[in-house]
Design a protein around this motif. Structure first.
Motif, mmCIF file in Angstrom:
data_model
loop_
_atom_site.group_PDB
_atom_site.id
_atom_site.type_symbol
_atom_site.label_atom_id
_atom_site.label_comp_id
_atom_site.label_asym_id
_atom_site.label_seq_id
_atom_site.Cartn_x
_atom_site.Cartn_y
_atom_site.Cartn_z
ATOM 1 N N UNK A 201 0.854 -1.184 0.000
ATOM 2 C CA UNK A 201 0.000 0.000 0.000
ATOM 3 C C UNK A 201 0.889 1.233 0.000
ATOM 4 N N UNK A 202 0.767 2.037 -1.051
ATOM 5 C CA UNK A 202 1.564 3.267 -1.170
ATOM 6 C C UNK A 202 3.055 2.985 -1.008
ATOM 7 N N UNK A 203 3.495 1.874 -1.580
ATOM 8 C CA UNK A 203 4.904 1.538 -1.539
ATOM 9 C C UNK A 203 5.359 0.850 -0.269
ATOM 10 N N UNK A 204 4.450 0.669 0.689
ATOM 11 C CA UNK A 204 4.781 0.004 1.940
ATOM 12 C C UNK A 204 4.139 -1.379 1.977
ATOM 13 N N UNK A 205 4.845 -2.336 2.557
ATOM 14 C CA UNK A 205 4.318 -3.698 2.666
ATOM 15 C C UNK A 205 3.628 -3.877 4.011
#
Length: 212
Positions: A201-205
């Motif tokens: 999500x938005x580059x975060x896992x």
């Protein structure tokens, strides 16, 4: 689960769990920033709890509202709440608030939240058997566990609250129960199986666990 608002008669009024107390302490932070750390400690002492958080989100709000109108969906939300409350209360849960098509609840343990969640899913499925297809009740649930701030048993804040919301509202499909890593770590029910999952999500896992 006893309400967190059960107050000791000897407790100073200024330190009781209330919105007025929280507002005053936040004002103090602004007025005396050098005391931010000590006031933060007071806030956690007055409002802090460690709980399991269950966030239930009904599925199909936009679709049902467009097809049947907002009144029909309000009726479905009301039916969902009537079906869910016995399972919440029987497992020691506390309904903190109901907003739109969401329920936000607290439990002492992750096990209690999972028992309630499974019972709710069974109740919704049983009720939907006799309902027209367009009025069937579906939900998704996210469960977290950890430190929160509980304001008068009316509002809750904290990282695990945010994660439970993300899982229940944005990630879970209808009928799914998802756990945060912290909730999974406190799960002791031997008959509950889970499967690890991950989403970006938005580059975060984000790692989580699905109850299967």
């Amino acid at each position: 689960m006893p309400s967190s608002n059960t107050q000791d008669d000897d407790q100073p009024l200024a330190m009781r769990n209330s919105r007025a107390t929280l507002t005053r302490l936040l004002d103090n932070m602004i007025e005396a920033p050098e005391k931010l750390e000590s006031i933060t400690g007071i806030i956690h002492a007055v409002f802090g709890e460690t709980r399991a958080i269950m966030v239930l989100d009904m599925s199909g709000f936009s679709r049902t509202t467009q097809r049947l109108g907002v009144t029909a969906f309000l009726l479905m939300v009301h039916q969902m709440k009537l079906l869910a409350m016995p399972a919440i209360e029987e497992n020691g849960g506390l309904l903190i608030k109901a907003e739109a098509d969401n329920l936000f609840c607290l439990f002492d343990e992750t096990d209690d939240a999972i028992r309630a969640s499974r019972a709710i899913m069974r109740q919704l499925a049983a009720a939907s058997i006799i309902l027209p297809e367009e009025r069937r009740l579906y939900a998704s649930i996210g469960i977290g566990y950890g430190a929160i701030l509980n304001i008068e048993d009316e509002d809750i804040f904290g990282d695990e609250m945010n994660l439970a919301c993300k899982l229940g509202e944005d990630i879970a499909d209808r009928g799914q129960i998802l756990l945060t890593e912290a909730a999974k770590a406190t799960l002791t029910l031997t008959r509950v199986e889970t499967r690890p999952e991950q989403i970006s999500i938005s580059g975060l896992s984000l790692d989580y666990h699905m109850v299967v």
